[in-house]
Motif scaffolding. Structure first.
Motif, PDB file in Angstrom:
ATOM      1  N   GLY A 224      -9.005   4.066  -8.547  1.00 23.01           N
ATOM      2  CA  GLY A 224      -7.819   3.622  -7.833  1.00 23.01           C
ATOM      3  C   GLY A 224      -6.590   3.599  -8.719  1.00 23.01           C
ATOM      4  N   PRO A 225      -5.511   3.022  -8.190  1.00 18.72           N
ATOM      5  CA  PRO A 225      -4.261   2.971  -8.972  1.00 18.72           C
ATOM      6  C   PRO A 225      -4.359   1.961 -10.117  1.00 18.72           C
ATOM      7  N   ILE A 226      -3.619   2.249 -11.177  1.00 18.36           N
ATOM      8  CA  ILE A 226      -3.610   1.363 -12.350  1.00 18.36           C
ATOM      9  C   ILE A 226      -2.796   0.111 -12.032  1.00 18.36           C
ATOM     10  N   PRO A 227      -3.329  -1.074 -12.353  1.00 22.38           N
ATOM     11  CA  PRO A 227      -2.530  -2.288 -12.191  1.00 22.38           C
ATOM     12  C   PRO A 227      -1.309  -2.228 -13.108  1.00 22.38           C
ATOM     13  N   ARG A 228      -0.132  -2.420 -12.594  1.00 23.33           N
ATOM     14  CA  ARG A 228       1.113  -2.291 -13.361  1.00 23.33           C
ATOM     15  C   ARG A 228       1.239  -3.318 -14.480  1.00 23.33           C
TER      16      ARG A 228
ATOM     17  N   PHE B  68      -5.091   2.674 -18.987  1.00 23.62           N
ATOM     18  CA  PHE B  68      -4.581   4.027 -19.219  1.00 23.62           C
ATOM     19  C   PHE B  68      -5.027   4.948 -18.094  1.00 23.62           C
ATOM     20  N   ASP B  69      -4.083   5.711 -17.544  1.00 24.68           N
ATOM     21  CA  ASP B  69      -4.372   6.728 -16.542  1.00 24.68           C
ATOM     22  C   ASP B  69      -5.061   7.886 -17.265  1.00 24.68           C
TER      23      ASP B  69
END
Length: 196
Positions: free
Chosen positions: A169-173, A179-180
């Protein structure tokens, strides 16, 4: 005083050592080979599903920057290979490992000294007319025909390790340790040197 033939032998040994060191190249990005202090390359071990311990060990001419960059690249590559999108560095460390050699060393060869510090052999011996004496590479003291005519050389190398946790899923900001994986591979990939 050192015999002329022995001086020539020591000079030749020193010259050959410099030539070999001059021809050495950085460790390429590849699976680890060798054992112990001679191990170079990457290795990883699964701790549990989605959690790995990743290592990269360089040789004596591989910079700390390269070792850490290759560790990061391996973590990203491993994350993608396992079907995840990003990884979180749960823990990361880079160690400096040192080996100290003496030349000509014991019996005319290389003496070993040190792992992560300084260790050197020292002996006490009995010399006629002198009594008990000590030979120690750090503090001197005559030993055999060489006296104190030898070199001490320390070789450093870096090894980096990280425990990573893989996620989808998306990286928590707000997580600075996340790291993506695709972005890391795209960013670092062009600077990675593969074996020929």
């Amino acid at each position: 005083m050192m015999h002329l033939g022995r001086k020539a032998m020591v000079a030749a040994l020193a010259a050959s050592t410099l030539m070999v060191a001059g021809c050495a190249t950085e460790t390429t990005y590849r699976p680890a080979t060798g054992q112990g202090l001679n191990r170079t390359g990457y290795s990883d071990r699964q701790i549990e599903p989605g959690r790995f311990l990743v290592n990269f060990a360089g040789n004596s001419v591989t910079s700390r920057d390269t070792v850490e960059r290759y560790l990061l690249f391996r973590a990203a590559e491993l994350t993608l290979q396992n079907g995840y999108d990003y990884f979180v560095m749960a823990n990361r460390d880079t160690d400096l490992q040192s080996r100290t050699y003496t030349t000509p060393g014991i019996g005319g060869g290389w003496g070993y000294g040190g792992f992560g510090g300084y260790w050197g052999p020292s002996w006490r011996y009995y010399g006629r007319g002198f009594g008990w004496r000590t030979w120690d590479p750090w503090f001197g003291g005559g030993f055999g025909p060489w006296g104190n005519d030898f070199d001490i050389r320390t070789i450093d190398r870096y090894e980096a390790s990280a425990e990573i946790v893989m996620r989808k899923g998306p990286i928590p900001r707000d997580n600075l340790r996340a790291f993506d994986a695709r972005a890391v591979v795209n960013s670092i990939g062009p600077s990675v040197v593969l074996p020929k």
